[in-house]
Motif scaffolding. Structure first.
Motif, mmCIF file in Angstrom:
data_model
loop_
_atom_site.group_PDB
_atom_site.id
_atom_site.type_symbol
_atom_site.label_atom_id
_atom_site.label_comp_id
_atom_site.label_asym_id
_atom_site.label_seq_id
_atom_site.Cartn_x
_atom_site.Cartn_y
_atom_site.Cartn_z
ATOM 1 N N TRP A 64 -1.030 -6.613 -0.842
ATOM 2 C CA TRP A 64 0.276 -6.302 -1.457
ATOM 3 C C TRP A 64 0.886 -7.525 -2.109
ATOM 4 N N GLY A 86 3.608 1.768 -5.754
ATOM 5 C CA GLY A 86 3.514 1.059 -4.474
ATOM 6 C C GLY A 86 2.571 1.720 -3.479
ATOM 7 N N THR A 88 1.081 3.605 -0.687
ATOM 8 C CA THR A 88 1.763 4.193 0.482
ATOM 9 C C THR A 88 2.876 3.281 1.003
ATOM 10 N N GLY A 89 3.145 2.210 0.260
ATOM 11 C CA GLY A 89 4.101 1.221 0.764
ATOM 12 C C GLY A 89 3.394 0.133 1.569
ATOM 13 N N ASN A 95 6.915 -2.411 6.492
ATOM 14 C CA ASN A 95 6.235 -3.010 5.338
ATOM 15 C C ASN A 95 6.944 -2.609 4.048
ATOM 16 N N LEU A 96 7.414 -1.369 3.972
ATOM 17 C CA LEU A 96 8.109 -0.941 2.757
ATOM 18 C C LEU A 96 9.431 -1.689 2.584
ATOM 19 N N ARG A 97 10.139 -1.905 3.698
ATOM 20 C CA ARG A 97 11.405 -2.649 3.592
ATOM 21 C C ARG A 97 11.180 -4.014 2.966
ATOM 22 N N LEU A 99 8.639 -4.925 1.133
ATOM 23 C CA LEU A 99 8.221 -4.763 -0.267
ATOM 24 C C LEU A 99 9.444 -4.592 -1.176
ATOM 25 N N ILE A 113 6.296 5.600 -3.948
ATOM 26 C CA ILE A 113 5.400 5.626 -2.780
ATOM 27 C C ILE A 113 4.873 7.038 -2.587
ATOM 28 N N LYS A 141 10.240 6.249 6.293
ATOM 29 C CA LYS A 141 9.870 5.166 5.375
ATOM 30 C C LYS A 141 10.819 5.154 4.170
ATOM 31 N N GLY A 145 13.402 2.155 3.174
ATOM 32 C CA GLY A 145 13.380 1.514 1.855
ATOM 33 C C GLY A 145 14.748 1.555 1.205
ATOM 34 N N ILE A 156 13.755 4.505 -5.631
ATOM 35 C CA ILE A 156 12.568 4.845 -4.841
ATOM 36 C C ILE A 156 12.147 6.265 -5.224
#
Ligand code: SPV
Ligand code: MG
Length: 295
Positions: A64, A86, A88-89, A95-97, A99, A113, A141, A145, A156
């Motif tokens: 990533w 992105g 699946t994030g 992990n998405l936060r 990103l 995502i 998720k 995000g 998003i």
């Protein structure tokens, strides 16, 4: 004094305008600049194209942070909003936060995502029915995000893979409703059928709850007006830059190899001056004059 409109705001405007808008794929700084110059009001940083340009598969083989670095070059080279694919994030809600925070700091306007499992598989790869994410987990998720973004305009987009995975329009609708309720700014409804029928049914039932995004790669022969009448907000030409460049490079490389000469291709390829122009060399010449007094 008018404030410049942020790229996130401009992506939001593309999604929320009441007409059909278009963005196109790029995979590095140069291709991003070419897409902007062609007149596109936004850029799709495609996972397929980015990974292909790296020479790896669309299966999260590029990390990533490698994707982040590529998209940063794209943002630096352009002024229009970029929507990052992105995948699946790249992990779970946490992990998405991270990103989202990093994308905002790099000037990326939004992220899409998809409700699949890490490591993802490209939607067009035949094989077993692709496993989908658990709806509640994916909603968490999305919420994480949305809570992580600092700019309220950062977008998003939640991508529904139900049709790709062989589920019904009804299943796709249930998932889309849940993702919208969780805070998604738009829904990308994807399909790999050669016809638009299922997405048409989806769009009819969706009834404009929030903007719909489509990727007409497999149903490319459907006239654009059909998307317009279906109330689609954004169409993504998702991989046509990398495919065009592959064809051009393959032809050129073969010809140069076979002829042991570049004489025959010189007139058919961009002159070096065009490369300099795309790199913004003029600005550096001006800056040299300004800062070093040389000319
Ligand atoms: C991409 O461009 O990487 C996409 C769209 O996700 S698709 O390849 O159609 O899945
Ligand atoms: Mg992708």
């Amino acid at each position: 004094v008018t404030m410049p409109v942020s790229r996130a705001r401009r992506l939001r405007d593309l999604l929320e305008s009441n007409q059909l808008e278009f963005i196109m794929e790029a995979h590095n700084g140069l291709s991003a600049r070419i897409i902007e110059e062609a007149g596109f009001a936004g850029i799709w940083a495609s996972g397929l194209a980015l990974s292909a340009a790296f020479g790896v598969r669309d299966s999260n083989e590029a990390s990533w942070t490698q994707v982040l670095e590529a998209v940063e070059f794209m943002a630096d080279a352009t002024t229009v909003p970029i929507l990052l694919d992105g995948d699946t994030g790249y992990g779970n809600f946490n992990n998405l936060r991270r990103l989202v925070t990093k994308l905002e700091s790099r000037g990326v306007a939004g992220v899409c995502i998809e409700d699949k499992l890490f490591p993802k598989t490209n939607s067009f790869i035949d094989g077993e029915r692709q496993a989908l994410a658990d709806v509640d987990e994916f909603c968490g998720k999305i919420r994480a995000g949305k809570d992580a973004q600092r700019d309220p305009d950062f977008c998003i987009v939640a991508r529904v893979e139900a049709l790709i995975a062989g589920w019904s329009v009804e299943e796709a609708l249930e998932r889309a409703k849940a993702y919208h309720a969780a805070g998604a700014d738009a829904i990308l409804i994807h399909d790999k059928a050669p016809r638009f029928d299922n997405i048409q049914r989806f769009a009819d039932a969706w009834d404009q709850r929030c903007p719909l995004v489509i990727v007409p790669t497999k149903y490319y022969s459907t006239p654009t007006d059909v998307f317009r009448s279906a109330g689609i907000s954004l169409a993504i030409w998702a991989n046509h830059s990398i495919r065009a460049s592959v064809t051009a490079m393959q032809r050129t490389a073969r010809e140069v190899h076979d002829n042991q000469s570049v004489a025959g291709i010189e007139d058919r390829i961009a002159p070096v001056s065009e490369i300099f122009r795309l790199q913004g060399d003029d600005e550096l010449r001006d800056a040299e004059r300004r800062y070093t007094g040389s000319d």
